[in-house]
Design an enzyme around this catalytic site. Structure first.
Site, PDB file in Angstrom:
ATOM      1  N   LYS A   1       0.855  -1.180   0.000  1.00 28.53           N
ATOM      2  CA  LYS A   1       0.000   0.000   0.000  1.00 28.53           C
ATOM      3  C   LYS A   1       0.897   1.237   0.000  1.00 28.53           C
ATOM      4  O   LYS A   1       1.953   1.244   0.654  1.00 28.53           O
ATOM      5  CB  LYS A   1      -0.886  -0.034   1.245  1.00 28.53           C
ATOM      6  CG  LYS A   1      -1.941   1.054   1.312  1.00 28.53           C
ATOM      7  CD  LYS A   1      -2.774   0.885   2.587  1.00 28.53           C
ATOM      8  CE  LYS A   1      -3.919   1.870   2.676  1.00 28.53           C
ATOM      9  NZ  LYS A   1      -4.749   1.640   3.880  1.00 28.53           N
TER      10      LYS A   1
ATOM     11  N   SER B   1      -9.686  -1.099   6.963  1.00 29.18           N
ATOM     12  CA  SER B   1      -9.127  -0.915   5.615  1.00 29.18           C
ATOM     13  C   SER B   1      -8.355  -2.078   5.029  1.00 29.18           C
ATOM     14  O   SER B   1      -7.963  -2.019   3.867  1.00 29.18           O
ATOM     15  CB  SER B   1      -8.237   0.319   5.590  1.00 29.18           C
ATOM     16  OG  SER B   1      -9.037   1.461   5.459  1.00 29.18           O
TER      17      SER B   1
ATOM     18  N   SER C   1      -9.567   1.434   2.822  1.00 31.13           N
ATOM     19  CA  SER C   1      -8.727   2.249   1.973  1.00 31.13           C
ATOM     20  C   SER C   1      -7.648   1.451   1.230  1.00 31.13           C
ATOM     21  O   SER C   1      -7.061   1.966   0.274  1.00 31.13           O
ATOM     22  CB  SER C   1      -8.041   3.347   2.798  1.00 31.13           C
ATOM     23  OG  SER C   1      -7.233   2.785   3.804  1.00 31.13           O
TER      24      SER C   1
HETATM   25  N1  GLN Z   1     -13.152   3.547   6.217  1.00 32.33           N
HETATM   26  C1  GLN Z   1     -12.535   3.923   7.439  1.00 32.33           C
HETATM   27  C2  GLN Z   1     -12.146   5.384   7.404  1.00 32.33           C
HETATM   28  O1  GLN Z   1     -12.363   6.004   6.399  1.00 32.33           O
HETATM   29  C3  GLN Z   1     -11.369   3.036   7.726  1.00 32.33           C
HETATM   30  C4  GLN Z   1     -10.116   3.511   7.103  1.00 32.33           C
HETATM   31  C5  GLN Z   1      -8.927   2.682   7.466  1.00 32.33           C
HETATM   32  O2  GLN Z   1      -9.022   1.642   8.111  1.00 32.33           O
HETATM   33  N2  GLN Z   1      -7.772   3.186   7.113  1.00 32.33           N
HETATM   34  O3  GLN Z   1     -11.641   5.910   8.356  1.00 32.33           O
END
Ligand code: GLN
Length: 446
Positions: free
Chosen positions: A52, A151, A127
């Protein structure tokens, strides 16, 4: 083969932001030479993997999916990157992501949205959507994602692959660009559970450069995969099947529980009564930490800088206005507000208290059960554009993953069938540092 597959598919999938073609070929040639001179094979010998784009890589562009870092070439490798090299895997490139890991659909990438290989009109989740899409599209054998509130698990579920968020502190965050430091955790996304165990083995372990890294013994995760789930006690939280759950997702999860029954495990409905507060608490805490972590992006130390600033304040203001996207700004404003004097007790402190109650819910269930199982997400992957203008609906997708993050627990998402042609994810949650039990159950099921 990996680069060929990317050339054939990535114009459609959009899973990569940068490729490490020269570096990878050099690394592979070195491995060949080592082997030829009688060297031993490392744990991940020759395996092509992705990262990532929020894990820093020396000399390889690291953007975090943001315009702010569009010209950032780090001068060091994250601990996980060093560990992967030691295990002899080959880094293929950097995976697309929501800007600074904020989002659940990859549509917040400042470059282009990654798409779901199962159906290109649908999101891959986020994400770590690029990481999950890259594995699902057969571009790499594994990719590392990061999980703050879901994410790793949610994109793994949407893309029909396996994703593990380890216990908070098991994997070093050194060199992971921070979103919410008390929640962020790196973990593998792979095609199957055995591969996840291999990658976890390579990246877990104490790191003195991360003050929240746990100093624990690292077990042999591969030997945990012995298929034995007889007598295993599974709690199934009724709150994870509430309002908003797709009936087909529920059906698939119940079918999976039947498989566990047939293997000799037992399950019972349990309650995690404070689940309702998790999303609100998370968005206050994560945004508060983000507002502080992202203060370093000032146009001076990293990334882009506004042209011809009139003075210092103008430099900060315009660099940040131009560099950050809408969702990141929303979080910075929310977090700054929640931390401001006079509001601290009402928001941040309350959210911390809710976090404690949520953690206690899990502790209580784990007094009687070995694992907790439910859906990873209430629905399957939605269409691009469907939720992007409605942040609250987007936030609610994380209802089943966020409580686990707040409690710091390990959890895996494994595919458990299809609903209307799209993959459904089964979430298996364990006690702190009980990755062996989580992996064993996931492997026996898969
Ligand atoms: N969807 C969640 C957010 O927008 C989780 C994001 C993540 O785990 N990085 O914060």
């Amino acid at each position: 083969a990996s680069f060929r597959r990317i050339a054939d598919t990535d114009h459609k999938v959009g899973a990569f932001l940068a490729l490490n073609e020269d570096g990878a070929r050099k690394q592979a040639a070195e491995l060949d030479a080592q082997l030829a001179s009688g060297g031993e094979r490392g744990l991940l010998f020759g395996l092509p993997g992705g990262l990532k784009d929020n894990m820093v890589t020396e000399g390889l562009r690291t953007t975090c999916g943001s315009r702010f870092l569009e010209n950032y070439d780090p001068i060091y490798d994250a601990t996980v990157v060093q560990k992967l090299r030691k295990a002899q895997s080959v880094t293929i490139g950097k995976n697309n992501m929501d800007e600074f890991a904020m989002g659940g659909s990859n549509e917040n990438s400042a470059y282009r949205p990654a798409r779901n290989p199962w159906n290109l009109e649908r999101v891959p989740g986020g994400s770590s959507g690029g990481s999950a899409a890259a594995v699902a599209a057969g571009q790499v054998y594994f990719s590392l994602g990061s999980d703050t509130g879901g994410s790793i698990r949610q994109p793994a579920a949407y893309c029909g692959v396996v994703g593990l968020k380890p216990t908070y502190g098991l994997v070093s965050r050194f060199g992971l660009v921070a979103f919410a430091s008390s929640l962020d955790q790196i973990g593998p996304i792979t095609k199957n559970v055995e591969d996840t165990a291999y990658v976890l083995q390579a990246i877990a372990g104490h790191d003195e450069r991360d003050s929240t890294s746990a100093d624990v013994n690292i077990p042999d995760y591969l030997s945990a995969l012995n298929g034995d789930v007889k007598g295993l006690r599974i709690g199934v939280p009724k709150e994870y099947f509430g309002e908003g759950i797709d009936p087909q997702v529920k059906e698939k999860v119940l079918e999976a529980l039947k498989v566990f029954e047939s293997m000799g495990a037992v399950w019972e409905e349990v309650s995690l009564p404070h689940t309702d507060y998790a999303v609100a608490a998370y968005y206050l805490l994560a945004s508060s930490e983000a507002s502080s972590n992202l203060a370093r992006f000032d146009g001076v130390r990293y990334g882009v800088r506004a042209e011809n600033p009139a003075n210092l304040l103008d430099l900060y203001r315009r660099s940040r206005s131009e560099g950050f996207g809408a969702e990141v700004k929303r979080r910075i404003m929310l977090g700054t507000y929640a931390l401001s004097s006079g509001y601290y007790d009402a928001y941040y402190k309350k959210a911390q208290q809710a976090r404690t109650l949520i953690k206690r819910d899990f502790d209580q269930v784990f007094e009687q059960f070995d694992l907790i199982i439910g859906p990873t997400a209430p629905t399957t992957a939605f269409k691009l554009g469907e939720q992007i203008n409605d942040p609250l609906t987007m936030y609610l997708n994380d209802i089943c993953t966020i409580p686990v993050s707040l409690a710091g627990l390990p959890a895996i998402s494994v595919p458990c069938g299809l609903a209307d042609g799209m993959p459904v994810g089964l979430q298996i949650i364990g006690k702190p540092f009980d990755e062996p039990a989580v992996l064993r159950a996931a492997h026996a099921y898969e």
